[in-house]
Each structure stands twice: as structure tokens, then as C-alpha cells.
Design an enzyme around this catalytic site. Structure first.
Site, PDB file in Angstrom:
ATOM      1  N   TRP A 111       0.877   2.041  -9.045  1.00 11.47           N
ATOM      2  CA  TRP A 111       1.152   3.337  -9.678  1.00 11.47           C
ATOM      3  C   TRP A 111       2.546   3.349 -10.301  1.00 11.47           C
ATOM      4  CZ3 TRP A 111       2.097   8.399  -6.449  1.00 11.47           C
ATOM      5  CH2 TRP A 111       2.091   9.507  -7.305  1.00 11.47           C
ATOM      6  N   LYS A 122       7.383  -7.355  -9.530  1.00 10.07           N
ATOM      7  CA  LYS A 122       6.852  -6.658  -8.348  1.00 10.07           C
ATOM      8  C   LYS A 122       7.060  -7.520  -7.110  1.00 10.07           C
ATOM      9  CE  LYS A 122       2.275  -5.962  -6.310  1.00 10.07           C
ATOM     10  NZ  LYS A 122       0.828  -5.862  -6.561  1.00 10.07           N
ATOM     11  N   THR A 123       7.411  -6.887  -6.000  1.00  4.48           N
ATOM     12  CA  THR A 123       7.504  -7.640  -4.748  1.00  4.48           C
ATOM     13  C   THR A 123       7.303  -6.720  -3.550  1.00  4.48           C
ATOM     14  OG1 THR A 123       8.809  -9.222  -3.453  1.00  4.48           O
ATOM     15  CG2 THR A 123      10.024  -7.394  -4.469  1.00  4.48           C
ATOM     16  N   HIS A 124       6.785  -7.306  -2.477  1.00  5.88           N
ATOM     17  CA  HIS A 124       6.715  -6.607  -1.188  1.00  5.88           C
ATOM     18  C   HIS A 124       7.706  -7.229  -0.202  1.00  5.88           C
ATOM     19  CE1 HIS A 124       3.275  -4.400  -2.487  1.00  5.88           C
ATOM     20  NE2 HIS A 124       2.434  -5.404  -2.450  1.00  5.88           N
ATOM     21  N   LYS A 146       0.815  -1.225   0.000  1.00  2.00           N
ATOM     22  CA  LYS A 146       0.000   0.000   0.000  1.00  2.00           C
ATOM     23  C   LYS A 146       0.847   1.274   0.000  1.00  2.00           C
ATOM     24  CE  LYS A 146      -3.444  -0.650  -0.669  1.00  2.00           C
ATOM     25  NZ  LYS A 146      -3.888  -1.028  -2.054  1.00  2.00           N
ATOM     26  N   MET A 182      -7.244   8.405 -13.606  1.00  2.00           N
ATOM     27  CA  MET A 182      -7.202   7.525 -14.789  1.00  2.00           C
ATOM     28  C   MET A 182      -7.041   6.063 -14.370  1.00  2.00           C
ATOM     29  SD  MET A 182      -7.525   9.192 -17.707  1.00  2.00           S
ATOM     30  CE  MET A 182      -6.642   8.321 -19.001  1.00  2.00           C
TER      31      MET A 182
END
EC number: 2.8.2.1
Length: 296
Positions: A53, A107-109, A48, A232
Site C-alpha cells: 500500500w 522495499k525491505t522488512h 504484513k 482498487m
């Protein structure tokens, strides 16, 4: 046959001392042994913090602002989440990454300590986006209301206590941001702030373009900023996660893209909660040069 009740709203599992989402933890061996490619670009965040984005921005930068190219597929396909694994429901992040052409966006957290060694060995470029802890806590709470892969968040007061002690998926926000900040001293990591991107998106997109060795003119930069504006993206079904089954993400509870602002925490924190948070924050962040803004 695997039933959703076998993996939805399960307690987190500890992996090397970090609490991880149940279904992701069950796929841990594959994550740990993941083979990176030298031109992989890693987009890392604490949950988060603006991950989707910045992912869409990076995809647009690599495609020179070509909006049609960026509409080629869902964000979960263009920028797979490394640790994503939901048995029987969808392709895992690793399976999708193995199909994707280079240069891959990953992507990674994951906290630094859990990232597959292969990324360090290949000296992969990484972009880390950090967001102030108070807004993250509020956004994470609303996300956990609608994301059934996470344990049920319970009341806000209890959730905030767990957040402050790192008893949420991926562990402590404090440790996460501090360790990634420190790692940039020895590895090619572009460290960005959510609040800076909100305040001056053009400047921050230029930083991303330079980091990825892309020379983009003002017209292209403006197109990227327009296409990746919160308004958008919130209405774009390719990136707003409405394509996922409602058993996993229940948009009737909260939308994936909720407000996208800095300072929303003031609508949720009581005076007492804010004072307690500030005491913990000061203690946890002492000794680091990291500076966050809680409003802009």
C-alpha cells in the site's frame, strides 16, 4: 537444476541472531554488501503492515499522481524487495534494483541491525510503516498459509505463540518497531502508522509528499487516495501479487490482500489469547513512547 522442493517451506535460517527466510538467507553476502545510492528511498516495515500500500502511494507521489506512469510495471519491479531471492525462479531484488533508474524505491522488512550499512552512510531517506501487533499476527498467519517461501504456519494457536516470542521470519515485532522508532532520532525516517493511514489517508499522504519534497494539490492527492484504496489495489494485478507463480504464492489458500482493515484480530483471538498477548505486550513495550491503536 534447482527444484522448488529445495527452497519451498524450509525452516528459517538465523542471520546474526534473526530468523530469515531460507532462500533470502542463502543470498546474505550480496544483501550485506549492497551499494545504495544517496537518493534511494527505503520503504521499511515489519511484514504484513501495509508495505505494498505505502509502496504504491510513494510511487504515485513521485510521479505526481500519474496513474498511467504507475501502471508501467509490476510493484515487484517498481519497488523491488532488497532481500528477495528465489533461485532459478525470478530476478532477485538486488538484480532488479541494479537495473532501476534513480531515485530507486527499495522495499525491505529487515530489522535495523541487518540493513546494509551503505544506506546509513549515504543518509538515505526512509519511510517506516507500523501496524498494531494483533492485526499483524492475524495477517501474517494468513500470509504464511499461502506464501510457500515461509515454513508452514501450522494451527493458529501455535502460530500466535511463535509470533509472540519472535520465532517467525524477521524476528520479534516488538524489537522491530521499537528499534526503527528509536532510529528516527538520528536519521531521516518518516514513521507512519497503518491505522492513521486508514483513518485519514489524505493527511498521511500529505506527510509522505512533504517528506519527499513534493508539492501536490488536492486533486492529485485525491487521485492518489482513490488509486491506492484497498478495493482498487486488491483488483489490480500489477500490485496484488497474482503475477507470481502459484508454487510461491498460492492464492487458493488466502489472497495476498485479504481484508485491509484495523481490528480484524477480534475475529481470531480468543479471550485467553488476548489476555496473554496483552501481558506480553505490556512487558515488551514498557519504556517506549510508541503508541498503537488496535482499532479505529
Amino acid at each position: 537444476m534447482i527444484s522448488p522442493k529445495d527452497f519451498l517451506r524450509k525452516n528459517l535460517k538465523m542471520i546474526h541472531g534473526y530468523p530469515i527466510i531460507y532462500t533470502f538467507a542463502n543470498n546474505w553476502e550480496n544483501i550485506e554488501q549492497f551499494h545504495s545510492r544517496p537518493d534511494d528511498i527505503i520503504i521499511a516495515t515489519y511484514p504484513k503492515s501495509g508495505t505494498t500500500w505505502v509502496s504504491e502511494i510513494v510511487d504515485m507521489v513521485l510521479n505526481n499522481g500519474d496513474v498511467e506512469k504507475c501502471k508501467r510495471d509490476f510493484i515487484t519491479v517498481k519497488v523491488p524487495m532488497l532481500e528477495m531471492a528465489v533461485p532459478g525462479l525470478r530476478t532477485s531484488g538486488i538484480e532488479q534494483l541494479e537495473k532501476n533508474p534513480s531515485p530507486r524505491l527499495v522495499k525491505t522488512h529487515l530489522p535495523i541491525a541487518l540493513l546494509p550499512k551503505s544506506f546509513w552512510e549515504n543518509n538515505c531517506k526512509m519511510i517506516y510503516l507500523a501496524r498494531n501487533a494483533k492485526d499483524v499476527a492475524v495477517s501474517y498467519y494468513h500470509f504464511d498459509l499461502m506464501n510457500n517461501l515461509e515454513p508452514a504456519p501450522g494451527p493458529w494457536e501455535e502460530y500466535l505463540e511463535r509470533f509472540m516470542t519472535g520465532n517467525v521470519a524477521y524476528g520479534s515485532w516488538f524489537n522491530h518497531v521499537k528499534s526503527w522508532w528509536k532510529k528516527k532520532e538520528e536519521h531521516p525516517i518518516l514513521f507512519l502508522y497503518y491505522e492513521d493511514m486508514k483513518e485519514n489517508p489524505k493527511r498521511e499522504v500529505q506527510k509522505i509528499a512533504r517528506f519527499l519534497e513534493k508539492n501536490l494539490n488536492d486533486e492529485v492527492l485525491d487521485k492518489i487516495i482513490h488509486h491506492t484504496s484497498f478495493e482498487m489495489m486488491k483488483d489490480n494485478p500489477l500490485v496484488n501479487y497474482t503475477h507470481l507463480p502459484s508454487t510461491v504464492m498460492d492464492h487458493s489458500k488466502s489472497s495476498f490482500m485479504r481484508k485491509g482493515i484495523a481490528g480484524d484480530w477480534k475475529n481470531y483471538f480468543t479471550v485467553a489469547q488476548n489476555e496473554k498477548f496483552d501481558v506480553i505486550y505490556k512487558k515488551e513495550m514498557s519504556g517506549t513512547t510508541l503508541q498503537f491503536r488496535t482499532e479505529i
